[in-house]
Design a protein around this motif. Structure first.
Motif, PDB file in Angstrom:
ATOM      1  N   GLY A   1       0.866  -1.191   0.000  1.00 40.81           N
ATOM      2  CA  GLY A   1       0.000   0.000   0.000  1.00 40.81           C
ATOM      3  C   GLY A   1       0.896   1.232   0.000  1.00 40.81           C
TER       4      GLY A   1
ATOM      5  N   ASP B   1       0.428  -1.433  -4.754  1.00 41.29           N
ATOM      6  CA  ASP B   1      -0.807  -0.675  -4.495  1.00 41.29           C
ATOM      7  C   ASP B   1      -1.799  -1.059  -5.583  1.00 41.29           C
ATOM      8  OD1 ASP B   1      -2.733   1.405  -3.675  1.00 41.29           O
ATOM      9  OD2 ASP B   1      -1.012   2.330  -2.662  1.00 41.29           O
TER      10      ASP B   1
ATOM     11  N   ASP C   1      -4.416  -6.056  -4.723  1.00 44.04           N
ATOM     12  CA  ASP C   1      -5.507  -5.641  -3.853  1.00 44.04           C
ATOM     13  C   ASP C   1      -5.498  -6.624  -2.690  1.00 44.04           C
ATOM     14  OD1 ASP C   1      -7.880  -5.115  -2.542  1.00 44.04           O
ATOM     15  OD2 ASP C   1      -8.893  -4.511  -4.384  1.00 44.04           O
TER      16      ASP C   1
ATOM     17  N   GLU D   1       2.297   0.812   6.129  1.00 43.07           N
ATOM     18  CA  GLU D   1       2.054   2.045   6.896  1.00 43.07           C
ATOM     19  C   GLU D   1       0.738   2.695   6.468  1.00 43.07           C
ATOM     20  OE1 GLU D   1       5.053   5.039   6.311  1.00 43.07           O
ATOM     21  OE2 GLU D   1       4.190   6.358   7.828  1.00 43.07           O
TER      22      GLU D   1
HETATM   23  C1  LIG Z   1      -3.169   6.427   3.787  1.00 45.27           C
HETATM   24  S1  LIG Z   1      -2.476   5.766   2.335  1.00 45.27           S
HETATM   25  C2  LIG Z   1      -0.861   5.344   2.947  1.00 45.27           C
HETATM   26  C3  LIG Z   1       0.128   5.272   1.841  1.00 45.27           C
HETATM   27  C4  LIG Z   1       1.575   4.996   2.243  1.00 45.27           C
HETATM   28  N1  LIG Z   1       1.736   3.749   2.916  1.00 45.27           N
HETATM   29  C5  LIG Z   1       2.158   6.121   3.045  1.00 45.27           C
HETATM   30  O1  LIG Z   1       2.398   5.962   4.245  1.00 45.27           O
HETATM   31  O2  LIG Z   1       2.391   7.186   2.445  1.00 45.27           O
HETATM   32  C6  LIG Z   1      -3.263   4.186   2.163  1.00 45.27           C
HETATM   33  C7  LIG Z   1      -2.818   3.431   0.923  1.00 45.27           C
HETATM   34  O3  LIG Z   1      -3.315   2.089   1.019  1.00 45.27           O
HETATM   35  C8  LIG Z   1      -3.764   1.681  -0.257  1.00 45.27           C
HETATM   36  N2  LIG Z   1      -4.781   0.632  -0.075  1.00 45.27           N
HETATM   37  C9  LIG Z   1      -5.921   0.713   0.639  1.00 45.27           C
HETATM   38  N3  LIG Z   1      -6.621  -0.429   0.526  1.00 45.27           N
HETATM   39  C10 LIG Z   1      -5.899  -1.249  -0.281  1.00 45.27           C
HETATM   40  C11 LIG Z   1      -6.103  -2.561  -0.789  1.00 45.27           C
HETATM   41  N4  LIG Z   1      -7.204  -3.261  -0.503  1.00 45.27           N
HETATM   42  N5  LIG Z   1      -5.159  -3.093  -1.604  1.00 45.27           N
HETATM   43  C12 LIG Z   1      -4.041  -2.371  -1.925  1.00 45.27           C
HETATM   44  N6  LIG Z   1      -3.795  -1.131  -1.469  1.00 45.27           N
HETATM   45  C13 LIG Z   1      -4.716  -0.575  -0.672  1.00 45.27           C
HETATM   46  C14 LIG Z   1      -4.357   2.951  -0.850  1.00 45.27           C
HETATM   47  O4  LIG Z   1      -4.470   2.871  -2.262  1.00 45.27           O
HETATM   48  C15 LIG Z   1      -3.368   4.000  -0.368  1.00 45.27           C
HETATM   49  O5  LIG Z   1      -2.334   4.194  -1.293  1.00 45.27           O
END
Ligand SMILES: C[S@@+](CC[C@H](N)C(=O)[O-])C[C@H]1O[C@@H](n2cnc3c(N)ncnc32)[C@H](O)[C@@H]1O
Length: 320
Positions: free
Chosen positions: A140, A162, A190, A216
């Motif tokens: 993510g 992601d 996902d 994170e």
């Molecule tokens: C709050 S952001 C945090 C991004 C990064 N880890 C950071 O700290 O900058 C949450 C991230 O989780 C990803 N995410 C949420 N649900 C997800 C899923 N089911 N599968 C893959 N990625 C996911 C979102 O696309 C987003 O980029």
């Protein structure tokens, strides 16, 4: 110096208020409006903006975050500057950390400083684990720019995972910002799909090598089952020396988030789902949750633990 800072900041902020509000509107339109139109995460922009601010205020160097923020369609660095200018000038004139962004003792962290302190605590956790690491997996990854900063000088295979639209937006932004992406492999996943790890393996991930997995700001958007399954999948495919750095949120933090955004998180597709009741003995509660995934809690930083309702979140270092 604090008194001088207040004496300068308050009149400055009052005079500047209309422009600060314009800044909030510009940032909000990009972050929420454009993200919605493009079908990408708006919370990822929220984190990028915190890191942009930390860099601009000299709290944590992250040149790539600063450049990326200026080259993605769902952000506005002009808006960020309009919003931050009174704070920035106060800090510059008084040469003292003031209001935001500031470093606080972890146990005294409140919701306003949560992303700032989380970023710094995770930087520390990464630094502890880097020795001997050969791979780094961002689970993510969102708009995290660590891969384009300090990690660049390390001999690491880097994977950013992601959803497809989020990765595409980031890659376009990085390209437009002139940031070198040659070292990073992008993997569409996902976490709702139990077979997500197949894509990581197909991209070259070697489960016999020491790897740092960073998860994170993501668990809170998943269901309990998805968090458990993801951890179990990693546990089954990690070297004994590897480490998972992940943050877990208190149910009270989720309740606050839903209220503060007036239910918008749910409507935007980034509803807050998985939290742990940290009101008593938070480490034991976290350990009990982790038992099923057979991961060991090797380190734990609690942010906001001085609050009688318990910490806002726990940053965990997990080993097999
Ligand atoms: C709050 S952001 C945090 C991004 C990064 N880890 C950071 O700290 O900058 C949450 C991230 O989780 C990803 N995410 C949420 N649900 C997800 C899923 N089911 N599968 C893959 N990625 C996911 C979102 O696309 C987003 O980029």
């Amino acid at each position: 110096m604090k008194l001088l800072a207040y004496l300068l900041y308050i009149p400055l902020q009052i005079v500047w208020l209309p422009l600060s509000l314009l800044g909030v509107i510009l940032v909000g339109l990009g972050q929420v409006g454009v993200s919605r139109r493009l079908g990408v995460s708006w919370t990822a922009v929220e984190v990028l903006n915190a890191r942009w601010t930390m860099d601009v205020f000299g709290l944590r160097r992250d040149k790539a975050a600063r450049r990326l923020a200026g080259h993605i369609p769902n952000d506005s660095t002009f808006g960020l500057w309009l919003f931050c200018l009174p704070l920035w000038l106060t800090r510059w004139v008084c040469r003292t950390p003031f209001l935001y962004p500031v470093v606080s003792p972890p146990e005294r962290t409140g919701v306003a400083g949560m992303v700032v302190m989380r970023t710094l605590a995770i930087d520390d956790a990464i630094a502890h684990s880097l020795e001997g690491a050969e791979q780094f997996v961002f689970l993510g990854a969102g708009l995290d720019t660590r891969a384009y900063g300090p990690l660049l000088n390390r001999d690491l295979a880097i994977y950013e995972l992601d959803r497809p639209a989020d990765l595409a937006l980031k890659r376009e932004g990085l390209k437009a910002a002139g940031i070198d992406v040659a070292r990073v492999r992008y993997v569409e996943v996902d976490f709702a799909d139990p077979n997500w790890l197949d894509a990581l393996r197909a991209a070259g991930y070697d489960q016999t090598r020491k790897t740092i997995f960073l998860w994170e700001g993501v668990t809170l958007y998943l269901t309990t089952r998805q968090v458990r399954d993801t951890l179990e999948a990693i546990r089954a495919h990690m070297a004994p020396t590897s480490v998972v750095i992940a943050d877990f949120y208190a149910t009270r933090t989720l309740e606050w988030g839903s209220k503060a955004t007036a239910g918008y998180m749910e409507k935007s597709g980034e509803g807050l789902r998985f939290g742990i009741d940290f009101s008593a003995d938070p480490e034991a509660r976290l350990q009990s949750f982790l038992r099923e995934s057979k991961l060991r809690l090797a380190g734990c930083t609690l942010l906001g633990g001085a609050d009688k309702r318990g910490p806002l979140l726990a940053i965990a270092e997990l080993t097999p």
